[in-house]
Design an enzyme around this catalytic site. Structure first.
Site, short mmCIF file in Angstrom:
data_model
loop_
_atom_site.label_atom_id
_atom_site.label_comp_id
_atom_site.label_asym_id
_atom_site.label_seq_id
_atom_site.Cartn_x
_atom_site.Cartn_y
_atom_site.Cartn_z
N ALA A 1 0.86 -1.18 0.00
CA ALA A 1 0.00 0.00 0.00
C ALA A 1 0.90 1.23 0.00
CB ALA A 1 -0.89 -0.01 1.24
N GLY B 1 0.78 -5.12 1.02
CA GLY B 1 -0.43 -5.20 0.22
C GLY B 1 -0.19 -5.82 -1.15
N GLU C 1 -0.46 -9.43 -0.53
CA GLU C 1 -1.88 -9.71 -0.27
C GLU C 1 -2.71 -9.64 -1.55
OE1 GLU C 1 -1.98 -6.63 2.77
OE2 GLU C 1 -2.44 -8.16 4.26
N1 CO8 Z 1 4.58 3.24 -0.65
C1 CO8 Z 1 4.96 4.40 -1.20
N2 CO8 Z 1 6.09 4.54 -1.91
C2 CO8 Z 1 6.88 3.46 -2.06
C3 CO8 Z 1 6.56 2.22 -1.51
C4 CO8 Z 1 5.33 2.12 -0.79
N3 CO8 Z 1 4.89 0.96 -0.27
N4 CO8 Z 1 7.53 1.34 -1.83
C5 CO8 Z 1 8.44 2.01 -2.54
N5 CO8 Z 1 8.06 3.29 -2.70
C6 CO8 Z 1 8.74 4.37 -3.41
C7 CO8 Z 1 9.93 4.88 -2.62
O1 CO8 Z 1 9.52 5.82 -1.65
C8 CO8 Z 1 10.76 5.47 -3.72
O2 CO8 Z 1 10.21 6.74 -4.07
P1 CO8 Z 1 11.17 8.03 -4.27
O3 CO8 Z 1 12.03 7.68 -5.44
O4 CO8 Z 1 10.22 9.13 -4.53
O5 CO8 Z 1 11.96 8.16 -3.02
C9 CO8 Z 1 10.52 4.55 -4.89
O6 CO8 Z 1 9.32 3.85 -4.60
C10 CO8 Z 1 11.63 3.52 -5.07
O7 CO8 Z 1 11.79 2.86 -3.82
P2 CO8 Z 1 13.23 2.65 -3.13
O8 CO8 Z 1 14.14 3.77 -3.45
O9 CO8 Z 1 12.99 2.37 -1.69
O10 CO8 Z 1 13.71 1.34 -3.91
P3 CO8 Z 1 14.68 0.21 -3.40
O11 CO8 Z 1 14.97 -0.65 -4.57
O12 CO8 Z 1 15.85 0.81 -2.67
O13 CO8 Z 1 13.85 -0.63 -2.30
C11 CO8 Z 1 11.89 -1.76 -1.46
C12 CO8 Z 1 12.74 -1.36 -2.69
C13 CO8 Z 1 12.68 -2.76 -0.60
C14 CO8 Z 1 10.64 -2.42 -1.99
C15 CO8 Z 1 11.56 -0.50 -0.62
O14 CO8 Z 1 11.05 0.49 -1.48
C16 CO8 Z 1 10.55 -0.75 0.46
O15 CO8 Z 1 10.91 -1.27 1.51
N6 CO8 Z 1 9.30 -0.34 0.24
C17 CO8 Z 1 8.25 -0.45 1.24
C18 CO8 Z 1 7.75 -1.86 1.39
C19 CO8 Z 1 6.68 -1.93 2.45
O16 CO8 Z 1 6.91 -1.63 3.60
N7 CO8 Z 1 5.47 -2.35 2.06
C20 CO8 Z 1 4.33 -2.48 2.97
C21 CO8 Z 1 3.51 -1.22 2.91
S1 CO8 Z 1 2.18 -1.24 4.10
C22 CO8 Z 1 0.99 -2.22 3.35
O17 CO8 Z 1 1.17 -2.69 2.28
C23 CO8 Z 1 -0.29 -2.45 4.11
C24 CO8 Z 1 -1.35 -3.06 3.24
C25 CO8 Z 1 -2.66 -2.99 3.97
C26 CO8 Z 1 -3.86 -3.27 3.05
C27 CO8 Z 1 -5.13 -3.04 3.76
C28 CO8 Z 1 -6.35 -3.22 2.86
C29 CO8 Z 1 -7.64 -3.14 3.66
#
Ligand code: CO8
Length: 293
Positions: free
Chosen positions: A100, A143, A146
């Site tokens: 998400a 998400g 999921e």
């Molecule tokens: N949300 C928003 N932006 C994101 C997300 C995210 N989940 N993941 C990555 N991005 C963005 C980064 O902020 C970055 O943006 P910017 O260039 O503007 O800084 C861009 O994508 C590239 O990301 P990274 O620079 O971090 O790329 P890396 O290759 O270094 O890392 C990762 C990749 C490991 C995937 C890292 O981006 C990461 O850890 N992302 C977050 C993963 C995470 O925590 N996901 C869980 C989110 S919470 C959730 O999903 C709850 C779901 C609930 C559903 C409920 C329904 C009812």
């Protein structure tokens, strides 16, 4: 513009519409046209298969609210399209979806999320009657994992990564990470993933545990998923949709009830022309030609 046209067509009184058949055709055409208005996804058809591609590359396909609204709309359109028999959902080679959108939700309050049933519309994908294959390359986190699990079949590219890192953000999974994941990988691994925010699954591990049914090279993933979806789409749609419904029901009802449902649906299919065609073709040693009747 197209969205306005669609709602106009739907809300127009029946008496004002030319003929029902013509109205359905134009509504379907308009919905296809609306598809080109999507900002965060791409849609196309390949034969009888609908393909939905998450397309927010700069954010690794983070699932913002608008993206999910578009996914729901595309799924609904394919579900209602009589020419489509199965759907493939995919992302990019780097990310199926990194979860998400954290930036979008970081300032939410409890009262708002609860009152507005924040992200509750994600569950709509479970209402799609046609089978959905998730073709997962790269990150399927939070998400994203999921969403893949909300689909019916998961194929993975060799470098796919499945994880539930929500605990690192001070939250827990909210769309199946504590429920569907347990059934797919077992309690111990699901606990590790959900509680530690790590213990991510590689594609091979996900296949070994049963979360994923096939692992293929990344560049062949979508074609492989479309091939299977095409095969599914060539079958009788009533059988396919009943099969999907019943397999999903096995998660929700006791065995005895599931078996009763299964027998009733099995017997009901003898009322279809496709059953006559399927069995007739077998007896005549030819391929069946299902007409979805
Ligand atoms: N949300 C928003 N932006 C994101 C997300 C995210 N989940 N993941 C990555 N991005 C963005 C980064 O902020 C970055 O943006 P910017 O260039 O503007 O800084 C861009 O994508 C590239 O990301 P990274 O620079 O971090 O790329 P890396 O290759 O270094 O890392 C990762 C990749 C490991 C995937 C890292 O981006 C990461 O850890 N992302 C977050 C993963 C995470 O925590 N996901 C869980 C989110 S919470 C959730 O999903 C709850 C779901 C609930 C559903 C409920 C329904 C009812």
């Amino acid at each position: 513009m197209f969205r306005n046209l669609i709602s106009t067509s739907i809300t127009k009184p029946l008496s004002a519409q030319k003929s029902s058949a013509r109205t359905f055709t134009s509504a379907a055409v308009l919905r296809q046209a609306a598809a080109s208005n999507y900002q965060h996804i791409l849609t196309e058809t390949r034969g009888k298969v609908g393909l939905v591609t998450l397309n927010r590359p700069k954010a690794l396909n983070a699932l913002c609210n608008d993206l999910f609204v578009e996914v729901n709309e595309a799924m609904k359109n394919f579900d209602e399209d009589a020419n489509i028999g199965a759907i493939v959902l995919t992302g990019s080679e780097k990310a199926f979806a990194a979860g998400a959108d954290i930036k979008e939700m970081k300032d939410n309050t409890f009262v708002d999320t609860y009152k507005k049933d924040f992200l509750g519309h994600w569950a709509k994908i479970s209402e799609v009657k046609k089978p959905i294959i998730a073709a997962v390359n790269g990150y399927a986190l939070g998400g994203g994992c999921e969403l893949a699990m909300s689909c019916d079949i998961i194929y993975a590219g060799e470098k796919a990564v499945f994880g539930q890192p929500e605990i690192n953000l001070g939250i827990i999974p909210g769309a199946g990470g504590t429920q569907r994941l347990v059934k797919a990988v077992g309690k111990s691994r699901a606990m590790e993933m959900v509680l530690s925010g790590g213990a991510n699954l590689t594609a091979t591990e996900a296949q070994t545990l049963g979360l994923v049914s096939k692992v293929v090279p990344a560049d062949q993933l979508v074609d492989e998923a479309i091939k299977t979806a095409g095969k599914i789409a060539s079958k009788s749609q009533a059988s396919v949709q009943m099969g999907k419904e019943l397999v999903n029901k096995s998660y929700e009802v006791p065995l005895s009830a599931g078996l009763r449902w299964e027998r009733a649906y099995f017997q009901a299919l003898f009322g279809t022309a496709d059953q006559k065609e399927g069995m007739g073709a077998f007896a005549e040693k030819r391929n069946p030609n299902f007409t979805n009747n």
